[in-house]
Scaffold this motif. Structure first.
Motif, mmCIF file in Angstrom:
data_model
loop_
_atom_site.group_PDB
_atom_site.id
_atom_site.type_symbol
_atom_site.label_atom_id
_atom_site.label_comp_id
_atom_site.label_asym_id
_atom_site.label_seq_id
_atom_site.Cartn_x
_atom_site.Cartn_y
_atom_site.Cartn_z
ATOM 1 N N ARG A 66 2.547 37.748 -21.716
ATOM 2 C CA ARG A 66 1.671 37.913 -20.327
ATOM 3 C C ARG A 66 0.573 37.250 -20.599
ATOM 4 O O ARG A 66 -0.201 37.543 -21.672
ATOM 5 C CB ARG A 66 1.705 39.178 -19.976
ATOM 6 C CG ARG A 66 1.084 39.471 -18.498
ATOM 7 C CD ARG A 66 0.958 41.073 -18.188
ATOM 8 N NE ARG A 66 0.258 40.982 -16.738
ATOM 9 C CZ ARG A 66 1.344 41.406 -15.842
ATOM 10 N NH1 ARG A 66 2.638 41.575 -16.008
ATOM 11 N NH2 ARG A 66 0.769 41.449 -14.714
ATOM 12 N N TYR A 67 0.477 36.177 -19.888
ATOM 13 C CA TYR A 67 -0.789 35.221 -20.333
ATOM 14 C C TYR A 67 -1.749 35.378 -19.210
ATOM 15 O O TYR A 67 -1.675 35.448 -17.839
ATOM 16 C CB TYR A 67 -0.451 33.805 -20.100
ATOM 17 C CG TYR A 67 -1.712 32.705 -20.178
ATOM 18 C CD1 TYR A 67 -2.383 32.594 -21.422
ATOM 19 C CD2 TYR A 67 -2.029 32.169 -19.143
ATOM 20 C CE1 TYR A 67 -3.609 31.836 -21.517
ATOM 21 C CE2 TYR A 67 -2.966 31.069 -19.265
ATOM 22 C CZ TYR A 67 -3.823 30.907 -20.308
ATOM 23 O OH TYR A 67 -4.741 30.056 -20.320
ATOM 24 N N THR A 126 -7.954 34.025 -17.237
ATOM 25 C CA THR A 126 -9.482 34.322 -17.091
ATOM 26 C C THR A 126 -9.969 34.424 -18.517
ATOM 27 O O THR A 126 -11.020 33.991 -18.790
ATOM 28 C CB THR A 126 -9.785 35.560 -16.343
ATOM 29 O OG1 THR A 126 -9.134 36.594 -16.890
ATOM 30 C CG2 THR A 126 -9.506 35.351 -14.716
ATOM 31 N N SER A 127 -9.277 35.089 -19.334
ATOM 32 C CA SER A 127 -9.826 35.130 -20.874
ATOM 33 C C SER A 127 -8.809 34.493 -21.948
ATOM 34 O O SER A 127 -9.459 34.319 -22.880
ATOM 35 C CB SER A 127 -9.544 36.844 -21.203
ATOM 36 O OG SER A 127 -8.360 37.026 -21.215
ATOM 37 N N ARG A 128 -7.747 33.520 -21.141
ATOM 38 C CA ARG A 128 -7.053 32.821 -22.368
ATOM 39 C C ARG A 128 -6.340 33.716 -23.299
ATOM 40 O O ARG A 128 -6.354 33.345 -24.273
ATOM 41 C CB ARG A 128 -7.650 31.610 -22.924
ATOM 42 C CG ARG A 128 -8.226 30.557 -21.533
ATOM 43 C CD ARG A 128 -8.647 29.400 -22.466
ATOM 44 N NE ARG A 128 -9.046 28.377 -21.703
ATOM 45 C CZ ARG A 128 -10.396 28.228 -21.199
ATOM 46 N NH1 ARG A 128 -11.232 29.122 -21.602
ATOM 47 N NH2 ARG A 128 -10.806 27.335 -20.287
ATOM 48 N N THR A 129 -6.039 34.724 -23.003
ATOM 49 C CA THR A 129 -5.344 35.847 -23.814
ATOM 50 C C THR A 129 -3.934 35.810 -23.722
ATOM 51 O O THR A 129 -3.201 35.926 -22.325
ATOM 52 C CB THR A 129 -6.252 37.317 -23.822
ATOM 53 O OG1 THR A 129 -7.348 37.164 -23.986
ATOM 54 C CG2 THR A 129 -5.359 38.212 -24.735
ATOM 55 N N LEU A 130 -3.195 35.906 -24.832
ATOM 56 C CA LEU A 130 -1.703 36.030 -24.600
ATOM 57 C C LEU A 130 -1.418 37.299 -25.155
ATOM 58 O O LEU A 130 -1.533 37.677 -26.366
ATOM 59 C CB LEU A 130 -1.084 34.977 -25.495
ATOM 60 C CG LEU A 130 0.522 34.750 -25.387
ATOM 61 C CD1 LEU A 130 1.011 34.292 -23.851
ATOM 62 C CD2 LEU A 130 1.117 34.082 -26.514
ATOM 63 N N VAL A 131 -0.694 38.168 -24.316
ATOM 64 C CA VAL A 131 -0.268 39.567 -24.948
ATOM 65 C C VAL A 131 1.352 39.626 -24.916
ATOM 66 O O VAL A 131 2.000 38.906 -23.812
ATOM 67 C CB VAL A 131 -0.472 40.736 -23.893
ATOM 68 C CG1 VAL A 131 -0.013 41.879 -24.251
ATOM 69 C CG2 VAL A 131 -2.237 40.879 -23.626
ATOM 70 N N TRP A 132 1.968 39.717 -26.079
ATOM 71 C CA TRP A 132 3.358 39.592 -26.076
ATOM 72 C C TRP A 132 4.078 40.572 -27.010
ATOM 73 O O TRP A 132 3.366 41.135 -27.740
ATOM 74 C CB TRP A 132 3.605 38.001 -26.646
ATOM 75 C CG TRP A 132 3.264 37.936 -28.015
ATOM 76 C CD1 TRP A 132 2.058 37.802 -28.615
ATOM 77 C CD2 TRP A 132 4.314 37.704 -29.026
ATOM 78 N NE1 TRP A 132 1.924 37.403 -30.043
ATOM 79 C CE2 TRP A 132 3.299 37.337 -30.295
ATOM 80 C CE3 TRP A 132 5.512 37.707 -29.321
ATOM 81 C CZ2 TRP A 132 3.920 37.398 -31.773
ATOM 82 C CZ3 TRP A 132 6.013 37.611 -30.272
ATOM 83 C CH2 TRP A 132 5.280 37.336 -31.662
#
Length: 491
Positions: A358-359, A362-368
């Motif tokens: 899940r990208y 807004t924060s350019r964070t990848l949760v995977w």
């Protein structure tokens, strides 16, 4: 038996012995070669193609055996007629000592002549054996012969005999006879009329051959060929259905889509499905990208074990469930737990691997999270590395599995690569259920990471996918399908 001569034709001379001996030698050499081929033919009775090959070999050997026996008869001439004297058979049903043993190749060919002027009938001993009749019994007349023929074959025999007697046409055909023991045999008959001096038919002679084994071998060849064709047709149909289903679920992307479509941190996407080298059946590999209602982007890739329509439909079900839960806001770790429960409760249990990201632009964070799947590869500033995977076992491997999550901060220009194991297969196949995606082949992943400088020079995500295809090839000897998905963070 009277001589088979018409009034205006001289007797045919037997062929020279040397010529026939040479043919016999050639036939026996060919028979030996054919035996070697038959020994090498697959003996596995479960494979339709192997059964068909074996049946063809058996048929060829059978025909060569018959040819050898017929050439030997041609060389040696007809057997001597039995002498009727006090040395008659001691009991009804016994055979002359000179007769070939029943079931031998020589016993399969007999001869007969029906004299129309004297009503005399002459049969060879072999014909008695073919029809299973007592040698002490009188031979059957032309009127009696149909009584031993199957009902459905009688009209054909009657037509052949009538054409021969009335129109002087030669006989060449087959019919089936029922022996006294109930055994049905197929007999091939060839014969000609013997003409009187005035041109009328004086008698009819015929050579009758028991071709039951030959026809049985031919039927076996035909049946195994039909079975092989049905299997191939079924495989082609299944592949076509699987391809159509896969294309419906995973339509090729046109160009390089951008997700989300607006705002900062947009991802430029490209993907490719690579079939297995055999191309026999489609597997359960997938890739996916989805714009979520809250502005996040879903990236996923996975593989369901097996091939064919059932697996492709299972993949479609899994992908549909994944999308639905992602749209509902389910985080990757929890989402994989639900997919595991779905597979565990399925009527057709299966194993699968998946990576779900899940990208958050807004924060350019990848949760995977991952379920026994190769970790995503991150490329930045001309170098690459595999992300450290959180805990996760194969989907469907165990009930109540819990899947961990990891976060990774991305930067503009970063490139993320997701792939299935078919692209870079680990040495041991799927990782064991107690591992967390760590069974990847290190050397093979190194090949992907070594592409980092070329990815840095690529202008688009599509160019990066082409680089992967060039490296691993669309025609590489892969045992399984493969998918690759590239996502590049816009600068």
């Amino acid at each position: 038996m009277p001589s088979h001569l018409s009034a205006d034709h001289p007797a045919a001379q037997p062929p020279p012995h040397g010529t026939v001996d040479a043919l016999i030698s050639q036939t026996r050499r060919l028979r030996g070669d054919m035996d070697a081929v038959r020994r090498d033919a697959p003996a596995d009775g479960t494979d339709p193609q192997g059964r068909w090959q074996r049946a063809l070999c058996d048929l060829a050997v059978h025909q060569l055996d018959d040819l050898d026996a017929h050439l030997a008869q041609l060389r040696d001439g007809p057997p001597p007629a039995p002498v009727e004297d006090e040395a008659a058979p001691s009991a009804a049903g016994s055979e002359p000592a000179s007769s070939p043993r029943p079931g031998s190749l020589l016993s399969r060919v007999g001869s007969a002549e029906w004299n129309l002027l004297t009503d005399e009938v002459s049969w060879s001993g072999e014909l008695y054996q073919i029809l299973g009749r007592d040698p002490a019994a009188p031979p059957l007349t032309l009127d009696e012969l149909p009584s031993v023929v199957l009902d459905e074959d009688r009209p054909g025999l009657t037509a052949m005999v009538t054409d021969c007697l009335v129109d002087a046409k030669p006989i060449d055909g087959e019919f089936r006879v029922v022996r006294p023991d109930g055994d049905v045999r197929t007999v091939h008959v060839m014969g000609e009329p013997v003409l009187d001096v005035d041109g009328s038919t004086a008698s009819m002679w015929a050579v009758l051959r028991d071709v039951s084994e030959l026809r049985r071998s031919q039927r076996t060849v035909s049946e195994t060929r039909d079975s092989l064709q049905r299997q191939r047709h079924a495989a082609q149909t299944e592949r076509r259905l699987a391809v159509e289903l896969q294309e419906a679920v995973l339509p090729p992307w046109r160009g390089s889509p951008m997700l989300p479509r607006q705002g900062p941190g947009t991802l430029e996407l490209a993907a490719r499905h690579l079939p297995s080298s055999s191309g026999a059946l489609i597997g359960g590999d997938w890739y996916d990208a989805l714009d979520l209602p809250d502005g996040d982007t879903l990236l996923s890739a996975g593989d369901l074990t097996g091939r064919g329509v059932a697996v492709t439909s299972g993949m479609a079900m899994l992908l549909g469930a994944l999308r639905g839960m992602a749209v509902a806001g389910t985080e990757p770790g929890r989402l994989l737990g639900c997919l595991n429960q779905l597979l565990d409760a399925s009527a057709q249990p299966a194993l699968g691997s998946a990576v779900c990201c899940r990208y958050r632009p807004t924060s350019r964070t990848l949760v995977w999270a991952q379920a026994g799947h190769p970790a995503p590869l991150l490329f930045r500033n001309g170098t690459g590395r595999a992300l450290t995977p959180p805990d996760g076992v194969l989907l469907g491997a165990t009930s109540g599995a819990v899947y961990g999550q990891a976060e990774e901060a991305l930067e503009p220009g970063d490139l993320l690569l997701l792939h299935t194991e078919g692209l870079v297969p680990p040495r041991g196949g799927f990782p064991r259920p107690d591992t967390a995606g760590g069974a990847q082949d290190t050397a093979a992943v190194s090949r992907l990471l070594a592409l980092a400088p070329r990815f840095r020079e690529a202008r688009t995500a599509q160019d990066c996918v082409r680089t992967v295809v060039e490296e691993f090839g669309e025609t590489t000897e892969r045992d399984d399908d493969a998918c690759v998905l590239v996502a590049r963070v816009a600068t």
